[in-house]
Design a protein around this motif. Structure first.
Motif, PDB file in Angstrom:
ATOM      1  N   LEU A 189       0.842  -1.193   0.000  1.00  0.00           N
ATOM      2  CA  LEU A 189       0.000   0.000   0.000  1.00  0.00           C
ATOM      3  C   LEU A 189       0.881   1.249   0.000  1.00  0.00           C
ATOM      4  O   LEU A 189       0.587   2.226  -0.700  1.00  0.00           O
ATOM      5  CB  LEU A 189      -0.893  -0.019   1.249  1.00  0.00           C
ATOM      6  CG  LEU A 189      -1.845   1.146   1.478  1.00  0.00           C
ATOM      7  CD1 LEU A 189      -2.910   1.188   0.384  1.00  0.00           C
ATOM      8  CD2 LEU A 189      -2.494   1.039   2.859  1.00  0.00           C
ATOM      9  N   TYR A 190       1.946   1.226   0.806  1.00  0.00           N
ATOM     10  CA  TYR A 190       2.905   2.332   0.875  1.00  0.00           C
ATOM     11  C   TYR A 190       4.315   1.782   0.711  1.00  0.00           C
ATOM     12  O   TYR A 190       4.638   0.688   1.208  1.00  0.00           O
ATOM     13  CB  TYR A 190       2.880   3.042   2.231  1.00  0.00           C
ATOM     14  CG  TYR A 190       1.607   3.726   2.641  1.00  0.00           C
ATOM     15  CD1 TYR A 190       0.846   4.463   1.747  1.00  0.00           C
ATOM     16  CD2 TYR A 190       1.190   3.667   3.974  1.00  0.00           C
ATOM     17  CE1 TYR A 190      -0.309   5.108   2.159  1.00  0.00           C
ATOM     18  CE2 TYR A 190       0.041   4.316   4.399  1.00  0.00           C
ATOM     19  CZ  TYR A 190      -0.708   5.027   3.478  1.00  0.00           C
ATOM     20  OH  TYR A 190      -1.848   5.665   3.892  1.00  0.00           O
ATOM     21  N   LEU A 191       5.171   2.563   0.104  1.00  0.00           N
ATOM     22  CA  LEU A 191       6.604   2.316   0.071  1.00  0.00           C
ATOM     23  C   LEU A 191       7.269   3.684   0.035  1.00  0.00           C
ATOM     24  O   LEU A 191       7.165   4.407  -0.954  1.00  0.00           O
ATOM     25  CB  LEU A 191       6.999   1.488  -1.148  1.00  0.00           C
ATOM     26  CG  LEU A 191       8.507   1.268  -1.370  1.00  0.00           C
ATOM     27  CD1 LEU A 191       9.147   0.588  -0.176  1.00  0.00           C
ATOM     28  CD2 LEU A 191       8.754   0.466  -2.648  1.00  0.00           C
ATOM     29  N   PHE A 192       7.932   4.070   1.136  1.00  0.00           N
ATOM     30  CA  PHE A 192       8.511   5.409   1.200  1.00  0.00           C
ATOM     31  C   PHE A 192       9.726   5.415   2.117  1.00  0.00           C
ATOM     32  O   PHE A 192       9.935   4.486   2.905  1.00  0.00           O
ATOM     33  CB  PHE A 192       7.478   6.423   1.700  1.00  0.00           C
ATOM     34  CG  PHE A 192       7.029   6.221   3.128  1.00  0.00           C
ATOM     35  CD1 PHE A 192       7.592   6.957   4.164  1.00  0.00           C
ATOM     36  CD2 PHE A 192       6.026   5.304   3.447  1.00  0.00           C
ATOM     37  CE1 PHE A 192       7.191   6.783   5.485  1.00  0.00           C
ATOM     38  CE2 PHE A 192       5.612   5.125   4.761  1.00  0.00           C
ATOM     39  CZ  PHE A 192       6.193   5.861   5.776  1.00  0.00           C
ATOM     40  N   SER A 193      10.515   6.457   2.005  1.00  0.00           N
ATOM     41  CA  SER A 193      11.691   6.639   2.855  1.00  0.00           C
ATOM     42  C   SER A 193      11.478   7.841   3.764  1.00  0.00           C
ATOM     43  O   SER A 193      10.832   8.822   3.382  1.00  0.00           O
ATOM     44  CB  SER A 193      12.949   6.853   2.015  1.00  0.00           C
ATOM     45  OG  SER A 193      13.248   5.701   1.262  1.00  0.00           O
ATOM     46  N   SER A 194      12.028   7.757   4.972  1.00  0.00           N
ATOM     47  CA  SER A 194      11.965   8.878   5.909  1.00  0.00           C
ATOM     48  C   SER A 194      13.295   9.612   5.897  1.00  0.00           C
ATOM     49  O   SER A 194      14.281   9.153   5.311  1.00  0.00           O
ATOM     50  CB  SER A 194      11.626   8.377   7.314  1.00  0.00           C
ATOM     51  OG  SER A 194      12.437   7.276   7.675  1.00  0.00           O
ATOM     52  N   LEU A 195      13.341  10.781   6.540  1.00  0.00           N
ATOM     53  CA  LEU A 195      14.523  11.635   6.471  1.00  0.00           C
ATOM     54  C   LEU A 195      15.760  11.017   7.116  1.00  0.00           C
ATOM     55  O   LEU A 195      16.882  11.421   6.816  1.00  0.00           O
ATOM     56  CB  LEU A 195      14.224  12.989   7.126  1.00  0.00           C
ATOM     57  CG  LEU A 195      13.177  13.849   6.403  1.00  0.00           C
ATOM     58  CD1 LEU A 195      12.905  15.114   7.197  1.00  0.00           C
ATOM     59  CD2 LEU A 195      13.642  14.189   4.988  1.00  0.00           C
TER      60      LEU A 195
END
Length: 404
Positions: free
Chosen positions: A168-174
Protein backbone atom coordinates in the motif's frame (compact mmCIF):
# COMPACT_ATOMS: atom_id res chain seq x y z
CA UNK A 1 -4.85 -17.68 24.16
CA UNK A 2 -4.13 -14.37 22.44
CA UNK A 3 -6.82 -12.42 20.61
CA UNK A 4 -6.10 -9.97 17.80
CA UNK A 5 -8.70 -8.05 15.78
CA UNK A 6 -8.67 -5.98 12.59
CA UNK A 7 -9.86 -2.38 12.87
CA UNK A 8 -11.02 0.47 10.63
CA UNK A 9 -7.71 2.28 10.67
CA UNK A 10 -7.13 5.88 9.66
CA UNK A 11 -4.00 6.49 7.57
CA UNK A 12 -2.48 9.19 5.34
CA UNK A 13 -3.53 9.68 1.73
CA UNK A 14 -1.08 7.73 -0.40
CA UNK A 15 0.45 10.79 -2.05
CA UNK A 16 1.12 12.47 1.33
CA UNK A 17 2.38 9.61 3.51
CA UNK A 18 6.02 10.77 3.47
CA UNK A 19 4.99 14.28 4.49
CA UNK A 20 2.48 13.25 7.15
CA UNK A 21 4.34 10.62 9.15
CA UNK A 22 6.90 11.69 11.74
CA UNK A 23 8.99 10.39 14.58
CA UNK A 24 7.50 10.25 18.05
CA UNK A 25 6.89 13.80 19.30
CA UNK A 26 9.32 13.43 22.22
CA UNK A 27 12.23 12.59 19.91
CA UNK A 28 12.38 16.08 18.36
CA UNK A 29 14.57 18.84 19.72
CA UNK A 30 12.87 22.25 19.97
CA UNK A 31 14.73 23.42 16.85
CA UNK A 32 13.73 20.33 14.83
CA UNK A 33 10.14 20.67 15.97
CA UNK A 34 9.96 24.34 15.00
CA UNK A 35 11.46 23.55 11.60
CA UNK A 36 8.98 20.78 10.86
CA UNK A 37 6.02 22.90 11.92
CA UNK A 38 7.22 25.90 9.92
CA UNK A 39 8.01 24.15 6.65
CA UNK A 40 5.83 21.04 6.46
CA UNK A 41 2.09 21.85 6.56
CA UNK A 42 1.16 18.15 6.35
CA UNK A 43 3.26 16.83 9.24
CA UNK A 44 1.30 14.93 11.89
CA UNK A 45 3.19 17.10 14.37
CA UNK A 46 0.57 19.78 13.60
CA UNK A 47 -2.04 17.39 15.00
CA UNK A 48 0.00 16.44 18.05
CA UNK A 49 0.91 20.05 18.82
CA UNK A 50 -1.59 22.36 17.08
CA UNK A 51 -0.75 25.41 19.21
CA UNK A 52 3.02 24.99 19.33
CA UNK A 53 3.99 28.51 20.39
CA UNK A 54 1.36 28.83 23.10
CA UNK A 55 0.89 25.19 24.09
CA UNK A 56 2.47 25.63 27.53
CA UNK A 57 -0.01 28.40 28.31
CA UNK A 58 -3.09 26.27 27.64
CA UNK A 59 -4.90 24.07 30.11
CA UNK A 60 -4.74 20.30 29.66
CA UNK A 61 -8.37 20.14 28.51
CA UNK A 62 -7.91 22.92 25.95
CA UNK A 63 -4.73 21.31 24.60
CA UNK A 64 -6.40 17.93 24.15
CA UNK A 65 -9.46 19.45 22.49
CA UNK A 66 -7.16 21.35 20.12
CA UNK A 67 -5.52 18.07 19.14
CA UNK A 68 -8.93 16.54 18.50
CA UNK A 69 -10.02 19.52 16.38
CA UNK A 70 -6.85 19.45 14.28
CA UNK A 71 -7.21 15.70 13.78
CA UNK A 72 -10.77 16.20 12.50
CA UNK A 73 -9.48 18.88 10.11
CA UNK A 74 -6.94 16.43 8.66
CA UNK A 75 -9.74 13.94 8.06
CA UNK A 76 -12.07 16.56 6.58
CA UNK A 77 -9.31 17.69 4.20
CA UNK A 78 -8.63 14.02 3.32
CA UNK A 79 -5.04 14.28 4.43
CA UNK A 80 -6.06 11.29 6.54
CA UNK A 81 -8.49 8.68 5.28
CA UNK A 82 -10.33 5.87 7.04
CA UNK A 83 -10.50 2.29 5.81
CA UNK A 84 -13.92 1.18 4.58
CA UNK A 85 -13.68 -2.09 6.53
CA UNK A 86 -11.56 -3.49 9.37
CA UNK A 87 -8.04 -4.53 8.32
CA UNK A 88 -4.69 -5.74 9.57
CA UNK A 89 -1.43 -4.33 8.26
CA UNK A 90 1.96 -5.89 7.68
CA UNK A 91 4.65 -3.26 8.26
CA UNK A 92 8.37 -3.34 7.54
CA UNK A 93 11.02 -0.86 8.69
CA UNK A 94 14.35 -1.24 6.94
CA UNK A 95 17.26 0.68 8.45
CA UNK A 96 20.96 0.60 7.64
CA UNK A 97 21.70 -2.30 9.97
CA UNK A 98 18.38 -4.01 10.69
CA UNK A 99 15.02 -4.88 9.17
CA UNK A 100 11.92 -5.16 11.36
CA UNK A 101 8.65 -6.69 10.17
CA UNK A 102 5.46 -7.05 12.18
CA UNK A 103 1.68 -7.03 12.18
CA UNK A 104 -0.42 -4.03 13.19
CA UNK A 105 -3.60 -5.16 14.95
CA UNK A 106 -5.92 -4.52 17.83
CA UNK A 107 -5.03 -6.47 20.99
CA UNK A 108 -7.42 -7.29 23.78
CA UNK A 109 -7.86 -5.42 27.06
CA UNK A 110 -9.20 -8.69 28.48
CA UNK A 111 -5.93 -10.43 27.53
CA UNK A 112 -4.02 -7.60 29.20
CA UNK A 113 -6.07 -7.96 32.38
CA UNK A 114 -5.79 -11.77 32.35
CA UNK A 115 -1.99 -11.59 31.97
CA UNK A 116 -2.01 -13.23 28.55
CA UNK A 117 -0.32 -10.00 27.52
CA UNK A 118 2.51 -9.82 30.04
CA UNK A 119 4.43 -6.84 31.44
CA UNK A 120 7.96 -6.35 32.75
CA UNK A 121 8.07 -2.61 33.53
CA UNK A 122 6.43 -0.55 36.24
CA UNK A 123 4.32 2.50 35.37
CA UNK A 124 3.89 5.92 36.92
CA UNK A 125 0.29 6.57 37.97
CA UNK A 126 0.32 10.22 36.91
CA UNK A 127 1.57 9.35 33.40
CA UNK A 128 -1.05 6.63 32.98
CA UNK A 129 -3.79 9.00 34.13
CA UNK A 130 -2.52 11.79 31.86
CA UNK A 131 -2.45 9.65 28.73
CA UNK A 132 -5.85 8.17 29.61
CA UNK A 133 -7.28 11.68 29.64
CA UNK A 134 -5.49 12.40 26.36
CA UNK A 135 -7.09 9.36 24.72
CA UNK A 136 -10.50 10.25 26.13
CA UNK A 137 -10.39 13.85 24.87
CA UNK A 138 -8.68 13.34 21.50
CA UNK A 139 -10.42 10.11 20.54
CA UNK A 140 -7.43 8.47 18.85
CA UNK A 141 -4.04 6.87 19.33
CA UNK A 142 -1.25 6.69 16.75
CA UNK A 143 1.54 5.04 18.75
CA UNK A 144 0.99 1.29 19.04
CA UNK A 145 2.24 -0.83 21.90
CA UNK A 146 5.23 -2.90 20.76
CA UNK A 147 4.41 -6.54 21.56
CA UNK A 148 6.55 -9.58 20.90
CA UNK A 149 5.51 -13.18 20.31
CA UNK A 150 7.49 -16.45 20.21
CA UNK A 151 9.06 -17.22 16.85
CA UNK A 152 6.50 -19.04 14.72
CA UNK A 153 7.56 -20.80 11.47
CA UNK A 154 4.10 -20.56 9.91
CA UNK A 155 3.80 -16.84 10.60
CA UNK A 156 7.36 -16.28 9.40
CA UNK A 157 6.62 -18.09 6.14
CA UNK A 158 3.38 -16.13 5.67
CA UNK A 159 5.22 -12.84 6.23
CA UNK A 160 7.87 -13.80 3.66
CA UNK A 161 5.23 -14.69 1.07
CA UNK A 162 2.99 -11.70 1.82
CA UNK A 163 5.88 -9.28 1.32
CA UNK A 164 6.08 -10.37 -2.32
CA UNK A 165 2.77 -8.66 -3.03
CA UNK A 166 2.32 -5.01 -3.97
CA UNK A 167 2.39 -2.76 -0.90
CA UNK A 168 0.00 0.00 0.00
CA UNK A 169 2.91 2.33 0.87
CA UNK A 170 6.60 2.32 0.07
CA UNK A 171 8.51 5.41 1.20
CA UNK A 172 11.69 6.64 2.86
CA UNK A 173 11.96 8.88 5.91
CA UNK A 174 14.52 11.63 6.47
CA UNK A 175 16.72 9.34 8.58
CA UNK A 176 17.03 7.13 5.47
CA UNK A 177 14.88 4.30 6.82
CA UNK A 178 12.64 2.60 4.24
CA UNK A 179 9.04 1.92 5.25
CA UNK A 180 6.68 -0.56 3.56
CA UNK A 181 3.05 -1.16 4.52
CA UNK A 182 0.80 -3.93 3.19
CA UNK A 183 -2.95 -3.95 3.85
CA UNK A 184 -4.53 -7.24 4.90
CA UNK A 185 -8.25 -7.13 4.13
CA UNK A 186 -9.05 -10.59 2.75
CA UNK A 187 -11.41 -12.24 5.23
CA UNK A 188 -9.80 -15.68 4.97
CA UNK A 189 -6.36 -14.20 5.56
CA UNK A 190 -7.65 -12.23 8.54
CA UNK A 191 -9.19 -15.34 10.07
CA UNK A 192 -6.00 -17.34 9.47
CA UNK A 193 -3.94 -14.72 11.33
CA UNK A 194 -6.42 -14.69 14.19
CA UNK A 195 -6.17 -18.47 14.41
CA UNK A 196 -2.37 -18.34 14.49
CA UNK A 197 -2.36 -15.89 17.39
CA UNK A 198 -5.15 -17.84 19.06
CA UNK A 199 -2.63 -20.68 19.40
CA UNK A 200 -0.08 -18.46 21.17
CA UNK A 201 -0.21 -18.81 24.95
CA UNK A 202 1.40 -15.50 25.91
CA UNK A 203 2.39 -12.18 24.36
CA UNK A 204 4.96 -9.84 25.93
CA UNK A 205 4.99 -6.04 25.97
CA UNK A 206 8.39 -4.89 24.72
CA UNK A 207 7.67 -1.15 24.73
CA UNK A 208 4.55 0.83 25.63
CA UNK A 209 3.67 -0.15 29.19
CA UNK A 210 2.19 3.27 29.92
CA UNK A 211 0.11 3.27 26.72
CA UNK A 212 -1.37 -0.14 27.45
CA UNK A 213 -2.07 0.78 31.09
CA UNK A 214 -3.79 3.98 29.95
CA UNK A 215 -5.92 2.02 27.48
CA UNK A 216 -7.05 -0.27 30.30
CA UNK A 217 -7.85 2.70 32.54
CA UNK A 218 -9.89 4.32 29.76
CA UNK A 219 -11.76 1.06 29.21
CA UNK A 220 -12.68 0.87 32.90
CA UNK A 221 -13.79 4.50 32.87
CA UNK A 222 -15.89 4.44 29.68
CA UNK A 223 -16.88 0.80 29.08
CA UNK A 224 -20.52 1.55 29.90
CA UNK A 225 -20.63 3.69 26.73
CA UNK A 226 -20.84 0.57 24.59
CA UNK A 227 -17.89 1.69 22.45
CA UNK A 228 -16.34 -1.65 21.38
CA UNK A 229 -13.13 0.08 20.25
CA UNK A 230 -12.30 0.54 23.93
CA UNK A 231 -12.05 -3.25 24.27
CA UNK A 232 -8.78 -3.20 22.32
CA UNK A 233 -5.63 -1.14 21.88
CA UNK A 234 -3.43 -0.86 18.81
CA UNK A 235 -0.28 -2.97 18.83
CA UNK A 236 2.67 -3.71 16.58
CA UNK A 237 3.33 -7.44 16.93
CA UNK A 238 6.82 -8.66 16.11
CA UNK A 239 8.63 -11.99 16.54
CA UNK A 240 11.10 -12.26 19.42
CA UNK A 241 14.11 -12.82 17.17
CA UNK A 242 13.32 -9.63 15.22
CA UNK A 243 13.51 -7.31 18.23
CA UNK A 244 16.64 -5.28 18.86
CA UNK A 245 17.23 -4.87 22.58
CA UNK A 246 19.69 -2.22 23.72
CA UNK A 247 20.83 -1.36 27.22
CA UNK A 248 20.38 1.99 28.90
CA UNK A 249 23.76 3.31 30.03
CA UNK A 250 24.12 5.48 33.13
CA UNK A 251 25.83 8.79 33.87
CA UNK A 252 26.26 10.17 37.40
CA UNK A 253 27.06 13.81 38.19
CA UNK A 254 29.46 13.18 41.10
CA UNK A 255 31.20 10.47 43.14
CA UNK A 256 29.21 11.16 46.29
CA UNK A 257 32.20 12.76 48.04
CA UNK A 258 34.67 10.00 47.10
CA UNK A 259 37.96 10.55 45.31
CA UNK A 260 38.73 8.51 42.20
CA UNK A 261 41.10 6.21 44.13
CA UNK A 262 38.59 5.75 46.97
CA UNK A 263 35.85 4.90 44.49
CA UNK A 264 38.02 2.35 42.66
CA UNK A 265 39.01 0.76 45.97
CA UNK A 266 35.32 0.46 46.95
CA UNK A 267 34.47 -1.10 43.58
CA UNK A 268 37.20 -3.72 44.01
CA UNK A 269 35.13 -5.39 46.75
CA UNK A 270 32.67 -6.75 44.20
CA UNK A 271 34.44 -6.41 40.84
CA UNK A 272 37.67 -7.38 39.16
CA UNK A 273 38.84 -4.08 37.66
CA UNK A 274 40.93 -3.77 34.51
CA UNK A 275 42.14 -0.37 33.31
CA UNK A 276 41.60 -0.21 29.53
CA UNK A 277 43.05 3.33 29.38
CA UNK A 278 41.73 5.11 26.25
CA UNK A 279 40.25 2.02 24.59
CA UNK A 280 36.53 2.54 23.83
CA UNK A 281 35.57 -0.58 25.77
CA UNK A 282 32.05 -1.84 26.36
CA UNK A 283 30.79 -5.05 27.99
CA UNK A 284 31.08 -8.19 25.90
CA UNK A 285 28.89 -10.45 28.01
CA UNK A 286 26.54 -10.53 30.99
CA UNK A 287 27.98 -9.57 34.40
CA UNK A 288 30.47 -7.18 32.77
CA UNK A 289 30.26 -3.40 33.08
CA UNK A 290 32.15 -0.66 31.33
CA UNK A 291 33.10 2.50 33.21
CA UNK A 292 34.55 5.82 32.08
CA UNK A 293 36.15 7.75 34.91
CA UNK A 294 38.87 10.40 35.05
CA UNK A 295 39.72 10.18 31.36
CA UNK A 296 40.08 6.37 31.32
CA UNK A 297 37.94 3.36 30.49
CA UNK A 298 37.66 0.44 32.90
CA UNK A 299 36.30 -3.08 32.58
CA UNK A 300 34.41 -4.20 35.69
CA UNK A 301 33.77 -7.93 35.98
CA UNK A 302 31.50 -9.17 38.75
CA UNK A 303 33.16 -11.59 41.16
CA UNK A 304 30.18 -13.36 42.78
CA UNK A 305 27.58 -14.47 40.24
CA UNK A 306 25.29 -16.40 42.58
CA UNK A 307 21.76 -14.95 42.89
CA UNK A 308 18.51 -16.07 44.42
CA UNK A 309 16.12 -14.52 41.87
CA UNK A 310 15.93 -13.39 38.24
CA UNK A 311 15.64 -9.74 39.21
CA UNK A 312 18.77 -9.86 41.37
CA UNK A 313 20.79 -11.30 38.47
CA UNK A 314 19.76 -8.55 36.04
CA UNK A 315 22.77 -6.39 35.16
CA UNK A 316 20.86 -3.13 35.70
CA UNK A 317 19.87 -4.31 39.18
CA UNK A 318 23.43 -5.45 39.97
CA UNK A 319 24.80 -2.03 39.10
CA UNK A 320 22.18 -0.45 41.34
CA UNK A 321 22.70 -2.73 44.36
CA UNK A 322 26.50 -2.90 44.13
CA UNK A 323 27.41 0.61 42.94
CA UNK A 324 24.75 3.25 42.45
CA UNK A 325 22.97 2.90 45.79
CA UNK A 326 25.71 1.94 48.30
CA UNK A 327 28.63 3.89 46.82
CA UNK A 328 27.07 6.82 44.94
CA UNK A 329 24.03 7.34 47.17
CA UNK A 330 21.41 7.07 44.43
CA UNK A 331 18.26 5.55 45.89
CA UNK A 332 15.58 6.65 43.41
CA UNK A 333 16.58 5.67 39.89
CA UNK A 334 13.55 7.36 38.38
CA UNK A 335 13.64 10.75 40.07
CA UNK A 336 17.18 11.42 41.33
CA UNK A 337 18.55 14.35 39.30
CA UNK A 338 22.15 13.16 39.82
CA UNK A 339 21.68 10.30 37.35
CA UNK A 340 21.00 10.39 33.60
CA UNK A 341 20.44 7.70 30.99
CA UNK A 342 21.78 7.21 27.46
CA UNK A 343 20.24 4.50 25.22
CA UNK A 344 22.69 1.91 23.97
CA UNK A 345 22.13 2.79 20.31
CA UNK A 346 24.19 5.93 20.96
CA UNK A 347 28.00 5.60 20.61
CA UNK A 348 30.23 5.25 23.67
CA UNK A 349 31.89 8.51 22.67
CA UNK A 350 28.68 10.27 23.77
CA UNK A 351 29.35 9.17 27.35
CA UNK A 352 33.04 10.05 27.09
CA UNK A 353 32.26 13.56 25.84
CA UNK A 354 29.71 14.24 28.60
CA UNK A 355 32.16 13.16 31.30
CA UNK A 356 35.09 15.02 29.71
CA UNK A 357 33.00 18.21 29.58
CA UNK A 358 32.60 18.00 33.35
CA UNK A 359 28.80 17.61 33.32
CA UNK A 360 29.17 14.14 34.82
CA UNK A 361 31.86 12.48 36.90
CA UNK A 362 31.42 8.88 35.76
CA UNK A 363 29.65 6.86 33.09
CA UNK A 364 28.66 3.18 33.14
CA UNK A 365 28.07 0.92 30.14
CA UNK A 366 25.90 -2.19 30.57
CA UNK A 367 25.40 -5.38 28.58
CA UNK A 368 21.88 -5.50 27.12
CA UNK A 369 19.25 -7.77 28.68
CA UNK A 370 18.13 -10.74 26.60
CA UNK A 371 14.56 -11.50 25.55
CA UNK A 372 14.70 -14.58 27.78
CA UNK A 373 15.53 -12.42 30.80
CA UNK A 374 12.63 -10.11 29.99
CA UNK A 375 10.22 -13.04 29.58
CA UNK A 376 11.41 -14.71 32.78
CA UNK A 377 10.70 -11.54 34.74
CA UNK A 378 7.30 -11.07 33.11
CA UNK A 379 6.34 -14.72 33.71
CA UNK A 380 7.11 -14.29 37.41
CA UNK A 381 5.38 -10.90 37.71
CA UNK A 382 8.70 -9.19 38.42
CA UNK A 383 9.48 -5.62 37.41
CA UNK A 384 12.70 -4.38 35.85
CA UNK A 385 14.47 -1.35 37.31
CA UNK A 386 13.67 1.91 35.47
CA UNK A 387 15.52 2.44 32.18
CA UNK A 388 16.70 -1.14 31.82
CA UNK A 389 16.00 -1.60 28.11
CA UNK A 390 15.75 0.49 24.96
CA UNK A 391 13.97 -1.60 22.36
CA UNK A 392 13.60 -1.12 18.62
CA UNK A 393 11.75 -0.77 16.31
CA UNK A 394 10.20 2.62 16.97
CA UNK A 395 6.91 3.38 15.19
CA UNK A 396 6.18 6.50 13.14
CA UNK A 397 3.36 8.73 14.36
CA UNK A 398 0.57 9.36 11.88
CA UNK A 399 1.18 6.21 9.83
CA UNK A 400 -1.73 4.26 11.32
CA UNK A 401 -4.35 5.71 13.67
CA UNK A 402 -6.65 3.76 15.99
CA UNK A 403 -9.85 5.65 16.77
CA UNK A 404 -11.60 5.29 20.11
Amino acid sequence: MATIVPFKAVRPARDKVTLVTCRSYDEYSPAELASQLDYNPYSFLHVLNPAYVNMHKLSETVRFKSVHTKYREYKDEEILKQEAAPVFYLYEIQSKNKTFTGIIAGTSIADYQDNIIKKHEDTLAYRVEYFKDYLHQTGFNTEPVLITYPDNPELKNWITQRKQKRPLYLFSSLNRDKHTLWRIRDEQEIQWLQKQFGNIESLYIADGHHRSASAELLYEQDKSSGNVNLDYFMSFLIAESDLKIYEYNRLVHDLNGLTKSQFLKALAKDFDIENRHMELWKPEQKFEFGMYLGGEFYALKLKDKQFESAIESLDAQILYTKVLQPLLGINDLRNDERIAYIPGNKPITTIKEMVDEGTFAVGFMLYPASINEIKQLADNNLIMPPKSTYIEPKFRSGLVVYEL
